[in-house]
Design an enzyme around this catalytic site. Structure first.
Site, mmCIF file in Angstrom:
data_model
loop_
_atom_site.group_PDB
_atom_site.id
_atom_site.type_symbol
_atom_site.label_atom_id
_atom_site.label_comp_id
_atom_site.label_asym_id
_atom_site.label_seq_id
_atom_site.Cartn_x
_atom_site.Cartn_y
_atom_site.Cartn_z
ATOM 1 N N HIS A 4 0.850 -1.123 -0.022
ATOM 2 C CA HIS A 4 -0.007 0.142 0.040
ATOM 3 C C HIS A 4 0.965 1.279 -0.034
ATOM 4 C CE1 HIS A 4 -2.010 -3.195 2.038
ATOM 5 N NE2 HIS A 4 -3.160 -3.101 1.331
ATOM 6 N N GLY A 20 -4.427 12.073 8.741
ATOM 7 C CA GLY A 20 -5.366 11.143 8.161
ATOM 8 C C GLY A 20 -5.540 11.502 6.593
ATOM 9 N N ARG A 24 -3.987 16.898 3.174
ATOM 10 C CA ARG A 24 -3.187 17.573 4.235
ATOM 11 C C ARG A 24 -1.860 17.069 4.051
ATOM 12 N NH1 ARG A 24 -4.895 16.066 9.654
ATOM 13 N NH2 ARG A 24 -6.851 16.653 8.511
ATOM 14 N N GLY A 88 -3.149 15.554 13.377
ATOM 15 C CA GLY A 88 -4.717 15.014 13.120
ATOM 16 C C GLY A 88 -5.572 16.132 13.484
ATOM 17 N N ASP A 203 -13.824 20.056 16.068
ATOM 18 C CA ASP A 203 -15.058 20.241 16.195
ATOM 19 C C ASP A 203 -15.298 20.123 17.690
ATOM 20 O OD1 ASP A 203 -16.102 18.935 13.433
ATOM 21 O OD2 ASP A 203 -14.499 17.794 14.123
#
Ligand code: R1P
Ligand code: URA
Length: 235
Positions: A4, A20, A24, A88, A203
């Site tokens: 991968h 993640g 970014r 992150g 958030d």
């Protein structure tokens, strides 16, 4: 060559940032690195190597969630990476937190299944590398960036079905929820590499309402976090 992360040993620096989000990863490489080379594009999991202040460094997207992150981390270790700093985003769990705040994780409660599988279901406390935490606190002070340092939780679920879960985590002193750090810290221990995690609060829940950071504020916070993370991993 790993399946991968399609690179060969030496393509990645010993120190690697791990967001993640693939975009970014690209933004970090294009904005902060000199001599950038793309090292991976497999499955859109973008990875780059370059230099920061003349020192070799890489950035690789982990994808979202612990299963994806575990594959990428295992393959980075196969490629010779020895120090991984996750960069992150997270949901802030403490009432005095605001969007754009920076969190440095000490530990990550494993509210995911992947980390638990890795330790065969035995109790385990996924913990950040002390040297990276210490360096992050030191560099944050030096750069004049306020940070919160403490425990976080890694969940398998972004859209949490239990309306009371955030309150219970909060009451236990957990600063933030995200989705990859527990397996990063677990693999750090199992594979003998340094693993750390810093997060932007993207958030917050205010009076039961889920609020999201603006794109502009996110960009500013990513810049601040990346500058700090690069100083830490290249120190
Ligand atoms: O912004 P990143 O690094 O992807 O981190 C957080 O954002 C994603 C969810 O939106 C999950 O991967 C979570 O851990
Ligand atoms: O896992 C995550 C990441 C960002 N924000 C959240 O609320 N949860």
């Amino acid at each position: 060559m790993p399946i991968h992360v399609r690179a060969t040993p030496g393509d990645y620096a010993g120190a690697c940032l791990l967001p993640g989000d693939p975009l970014r990863a690209r933004y970090i490489a294009e904005t902060f690195f000199d001599d950038v080379v793309q090292r991976n594009g497999e499955r859109g999991m973008l990875g780059y190597s370059g230099t920061f202040n003349g020192k070799p460094v890489s950035v690789q997207s982990s994808g979202m969630g612990c299963p994806s992150a575990a594959i990428v981390i295992e393959e980075l270790v196969q490629l010779g990476v020895e120090k991984i700093m996750r960069v992150g985003t997270c949901g802030g769990l403490q009432p005095d937190m605001t969007m754009g705040d920076l969190v440095i994780a000490l530990s990550a409660t494993a509210a995911d299944a992947t980390s638990t599988h890795y330790v065969l279901g035995e109790p385990h406390a996924p913990t950040a590398d002390f040297g990276l935490v210490h360096e992050a606190v030191h560099q944050a002070k030096h750069l004049g960036k306020p940070v919160r340092v403490g425990p976080i939780v890694s969940s398998d679920i972004f859209y949490q079905p239990d309306p009371d879960q955030a309150r219970r985590w909060s009451e236990r002193g957990i600063l933030a929820v995200e989705m990859e750090a527990a397996v990063l810290f677990t693999l750090g221990a199992l594979r003998g590499i340094q693993a750390g995690c810093m997060l932007i609060v993207s958030d917050v829940i205010v009076e039961g309402e889920f609020l999201r950071i603006s794109d502009e504020d996110m960009r500013k916070a990513v810049d601040e976090m990346t500058e700090l993370a690069l100083h830490v991993v290249t120190a």
